[in-house]
Design a protein around this motif. Structure first.
Motif, PDB file in Angstrom:
ATOM      1  N   ASP A   1       0.827  -1.206   0.000  1.00  0.00           N
ATOM      2  CA  ASP A   1       0.000   0.000   0.000  1.00  0.00           C
ATOM      3  C   ASP A   1       0.861   1.257   0.000  1.00  0.00           C
ATOM      4  N   THR A   2       1.979   1.203   0.720  1.00  0.00           N
ATOM      5  CA  THR A   2       2.890   2.352   0.783  1.00  0.00           C
ATOM      6  C   THR A   2       3.640   2.519  -0.532  1.00  0.00           C
ATOM      7  N   MET A   3       4.141   1.417  -1.076  1.00  0.00           N
ATOM      8  CA  MET A   3       4.924   1.502  -2.316  1.00  0.00           C
ATOM      9  C   MET A   3       4.111   2.036  -3.476  1.00  0.00           C
ATOM     10  N   ARG A   4       2.830   1.698  -3.522  1.00  0.00           N
ATOM     11  CA  ARG A   4       1.989   2.199  -4.616  1.00  0.00           C
ATOM     12  C   ARG A   4       2.000   3.731  -4.641  1.00  0.00           C
ATOM     13  N   GLN A   5       1.983   4.335  -3.462  1.00  0.00           N
ATOM     14  CA  GLN A   5       2.010   5.799  -3.389  1.00  0.00           C
ATOM     15  C   GLN A   5       3.379   6.331  -3.804  1.00  0.00           C
ATOM     16  N   GLU A   6       4.412   5.573  -3.469  1.00  0.00           N
ATOM     17  CA  GLU A   6       5.775   6.041  -3.739  1.00  0.00           C
ATOM     18  C   GLU A   6       6.180   5.911  -5.206  1.00  0.00           C
TER      19      GLU A   6
ATOM     20  N   GLU B   1      -3.327 -11.871 -16.399  1.00  0.00           N
ATOM     21  CA  GLU B   1      -4.071 -10.624 -16.637  1.00  0.00           C
ATOM     22  C   GLU B   1      -3.206  -9.405 -16.311  1.00  0.00           C
ATOM     23  N   ILE B   2      -2.464  -9.492 -15.214  1.00  0.00           N
ATOM     24  CA  ILE B   2      -1.583  -8.381 -14.835  1.00  0.00           C
ATOM     25  C   ILE B   2      -0.488  -8.179 -15.878  1.00  0.00           C
ATOM     26  N   MET B   3       0.076  -9.268 -16.350  1.00  0.00           N
ATOM     27  CA  MET B   3       1.144  -9.174 -17.343  1.00  0.00           C
ATOM     28  C   MET B   3       0.645  -8.527 -18.633  1.00  0.00           C
ATOM     29  N   LYS B   4      -0.598  -8.786 -19.010  1.00  0.00           N
ATOM     30  CA  LYS B   4      -1.158  -8.227 -20.243  1.00  0.00           C
ATOM     31  C   LYS B   4      -1.521  -6.756 -20.106  1.00  0.00           C
ATOM     32  N   ALA B   5      -1.811  -6.328 -18.894  1.00  0.00           N
ATOM     33  CA  ALA B   5      -2.328  -4.979 -18.674  1.00  0.00           C
ATOM     34  C   ALA B   5      -1.243  -3.915 -18.791  1.00  0.00           C
ATOM     35  N   ASN B   6      -1.577  -2.809 -19.459  1.00  0.00           N
ATOM     36  CA  ASN B   6      -0.657  -1.673 -19.500  1.00  0.00           C
ATOM     37  C   ASN B   6      -0.589  -0.983 -18.145  1.00  0.00           C
ATOM     38  N   LYS B   7      -1.739  -0.920 -17.488  1.00  0.00           N
ATOM     39  CA  LYS B   7      -1.827  -0.336 -16.155  1.00  0.00           C
ATOM     40  C   LYS B   7      -2.600  -1.300 -15.250  1.00  0.00           C
ATOM     41  N   PRO B   8      -1.921  -2.283 -14.681  1.00  0.00           N
ATOM     42  CA  PRO B   8      -2.621  -3.271 -13.846  1.00  0.00           C
ATOM     43  C   PRO B   8      -3.259  -2.634 -12.616  1.00  0.00           C
ATOM     44  N   LYS B   9      -4.314  -3.268 -12.139  1.00  0.00           N
ATOM     45  CA  LYS B   9      -5.008  -2.774 -10.952  1.00  0.00           C
ATOM     46  C   LYS B   9      -4.122  -2.945  -9.717  1.00  0.00           C
ATOM     47  N   PRO B  10      -4.364  -2.156  -8.689  1.00  0.00           N
ATOM     48  CA  PRO B  10      -3.560  -2.292  -7.476  1.00  0.00           C
ATOM     49  C   PRO B  10      -3.890  -3.534  -6.663  1.00  0.00           C
ATOM     50  N   ARG B  11      -5.093  -4.093  -6.848  1.00  0.00           N
ATOM     51  CA  ARG B  11      -5.510  -5.227  -6.021  1.00  0.00           C
ATOM     52  C   ARG B  11      -6.409  -6.174  -6.806  1.00  0.00           C
ATOM     53  N   TYR B  12      -6.198  -7.463  -6.594  1.00  0.00           N
ATOM     54  CA  TYR B  12      -7.016  -8.494  -7.238  1.00  0.00           C
ATOM     55  C   TYR B  12      -7.459  -9.505  -6.184  1.00  0.00           C
ATOM     56  N   TYR B  13      -8.771  -9.733  -6.102  1.00  0.00           N
ATOM     57  CA  TYR B  13      -9.319 -10.752  -5.212  1.00  0.00           C
ATOM     58  C   TYR B  13      -9.467 -12.063  -5.985  1.00  0.00           C
ATOM     59  N   VAL B  14      -9.091 -13.173  -5.349  1.00  0.00           N
ATOM     60  CA  VAL B  14      -9.263 -14.500  -5.941  1.00  0.00           C
ATOM     61  C   VAL B  14     -10.086 -15.354  -4.985  1.00  0.00           C
ATOM     62  N   THR B  15     -11.139 -15.940  -5.460  1.00  0.00           N
ATOM     63  CA  THR B  15     -12.143 -16.783  -4.798  1.00  0.00           C
ATOM     64  C   THR B  15     -13.261 -15.936  -4.190  1.00  0.00           C
ATOM     65  N   LYS B  16     -14.443 -16.538  -4.138  1.00  0.00           N
ATOM     66  CA  LYS B  16     -15.607 -15.879  -3.546  1.00  0.00           C
ATOM     67  C   LYS B  16     -15.378 -15.588  -2.067  1.00  0.00           C
TER      68      LYS B  16
ATOM     69  N   LEU C   1       3.768   6.314  -7.622  1.00  0.00           N
ATOM     70  CA  LEU C   1       2.688   6.979  -8.349  1.00  0.00           C
ATOM     71  C   LEU C   1       3.261   7.949  -9.384  1.00  0.00           C
ATOM     72  N   GLY C   2       2.715   7.891 -10.595  1.00  0.00           N
ATOM     73  CA  GLY C   2       3.184   8.762 -11.661  1.00  0.00           C
ATOM     74  C   GLY C   2       4.306   8.175 -12.486  1.00  0.00           C
ATOM     75  N   THR C   3       4.737   6.949 -12.148  1.00  0.00           N
ATOM     76  CA  THR C   3       5.766   6.255 -12.924  1.00  0.00           C
ATOM     77  C   THR C   3       5.124   5.102 -13.693  1.00  0.00           C
ATOM     78  N   ASP C   4       5.932   4.400 -14.458  1.00  0.00           N
ATOM     79  CA  ASP C   4       5.461   3.196 -15.148  1.00  0.00           C
ATOM     80  C   ASP C   4       5.838   1.938 -14.372  1.00  0.00           C
ATOM     81  N   ILE C   5       5.998   2.088 -13.067  1.00  0.00           N
ATOM     82  CA  ILE C   5       6.219   0.948 -12.173  1.00  0.00           C
ATOM     83  C   ILE C   5       4.918   0.699 -11.425  1.00  0.00           C
ATOM     84  N   TYR C   6       4.460  -0.538 -11.434  1.00  0.00           N
ATOM     85  CA  TYR C   6       3.161  -0.864 -10.845  1.00  0.00           C
ATOM     86  C   TYR C   6       3.303  -1.946  -9.777  1.00  0.00           C
ATOM     87  N   ILE C   7       2.617  -1.724  -8.667  1.00  0.00           N
ATOM     88  CA  ILE C   7       2.594  -2.674  -7.558  1.00  0.00           C
ATOM     89  C   ILE C   7       1.195  -3.239  -7.478  1.00  0.00           C
ATOM     90  N   SER C   8       1.046  -4.540  -7.669  1.00  0.00           N
ATOM     91  CA  SER C   8      -0.258  -5.199  -7.574  1.00  0.00           C
ATOM     92  C   SER C   8      -0.232  -6.241  -6.468  1.00  0.00           C
TER      93      SER C   8
END
Length: 274
Positions: A157-162, A235-250, A164-171
């Motif tokens: 959560d902290t790294m995503r803010q740090e 899905e993350i690998m394919k995405a140009n801008k992957p989401k910050p969070r992904y839930y898996v399972t109900k 921000l504005g770059t092409d580095i993504y934390i998911s």
């Protein structure tokens, strides 16, 4: 061709993710802690498989150096290596808790640090942190594991803010019950590190927890195969801008929802029944 370093590929989610990405055209560098598992990966056609114990800094350095020598770039890292230490919090020694964090948190963080140096220099990259539904909510007798996953959440959560504005993504991937050898490995840690007979929870351990860990059949509600996580990494690998969070399972979706809407006291009573 995009490449990716994956930790913890001996079985389960790591192995399945390596296979899925390879079969979809990615250059995969799968790693495992034990040499025999590295040989198994090579037998499956992963010519770039190598030994990597995330608790050994030199292993991480050599693995990343190996990639950079071949490709002169690193596109993504999937920090998958980890295990669960069962037992009530008061039965988990400080040394046992340190051991849990050495793999799940400090090892993950060292991989992240070394990858980030490359990402900052090249100007892009993806860090995929494998958390858990237990990084969102806590369940009894899983305190050490809960704490390690909460730590991953805080760092991500902290790294995503740090970045921000770059092409580095934390998911972050919050995985619920998925078929793997997680329970088998947890049983080994339970037997090795918890004094079952000298605990306020002796009867619960013997009649419930140990029985569940020893059960070969996984009757956990909403359980999914390891491919469910592999598809998210794809899905993350394919995405140009992957989401910050992904839930898996109900289970993750349901418990995450309860965490948002219920009071702490009510959530505690609900979770205590699981």
């Amino acid at each position: 061709m995009q490449n990716i370093l994956i930790t913890g590929c001996s079985t389960g989610i790591g192995l399945q993710t390596a296979i899925t990405l390879r079969d979809n055209g990615y250059k995969v560098y799968p790693t495992a802690r034990d040499e025999k598992d590295v040989e198994s990966l090579k037998a499956l056609g992963f010519e770039y498989a190598r030994k990597l114990d995330v608790t050994i800094k030199e292993d991480i350095t050599l693995a990343i150096h190996h990639i950079m020598q071949r490709d002169e770039k690193l596109d993504a890292v999937f920090n998958n290596a980890g295990y669960g230490q069962p037992g009530a919090v008061e039965d988990v020694s400080v040394d046992t808790l340190k051991e849990q964090f050495e793999t799940n948190v400090f090892g993950l963080h060292e991989v992240t640090l070394q990858a980030m140096r490359i990402f900052r220099e090249q100007g892009y990259g993806k860090i995929i942190q494998h958390s858990s539904v237990l990084g969102i909510i806590s369940l009894k007798f899983r305190g050490a594991y809960n704490a390690s996953k909460y730590a991953i959440e805080g760092l991500a959560d902290t790294m995503r803010q740090e970045v921000l504005g770059t092409d580095i993504y934390i998911s972050t991937i919050n995985t619920g019950p998925v078929t793997s050898k997680f329970r088998e490995n947890a049983l080994k840690k339970f037997n090795a590190n918890i004094d079952i007979d000298d605990s306020p929870f002796t009867e619960v351990y013997k009649k419930e927890l140990k029985v569940r860990l020893e059960n070969d059949k996984d009757n956990t509600p909403f359980n999914l195969p390891a491919t469910s996580v592999a598809e998210i990494v794809f899905e993350i690998m394919k995405a140009n801008k992957p989401k910050p969070r992904y839930y898996v399972t109900k289970a993750t979706h349901i418990l995450g929802f309860f965490k948002r809407i219920l009071s702490t006291s009510l959530l505690d009573r609900l979770l205590n029944r699981i």
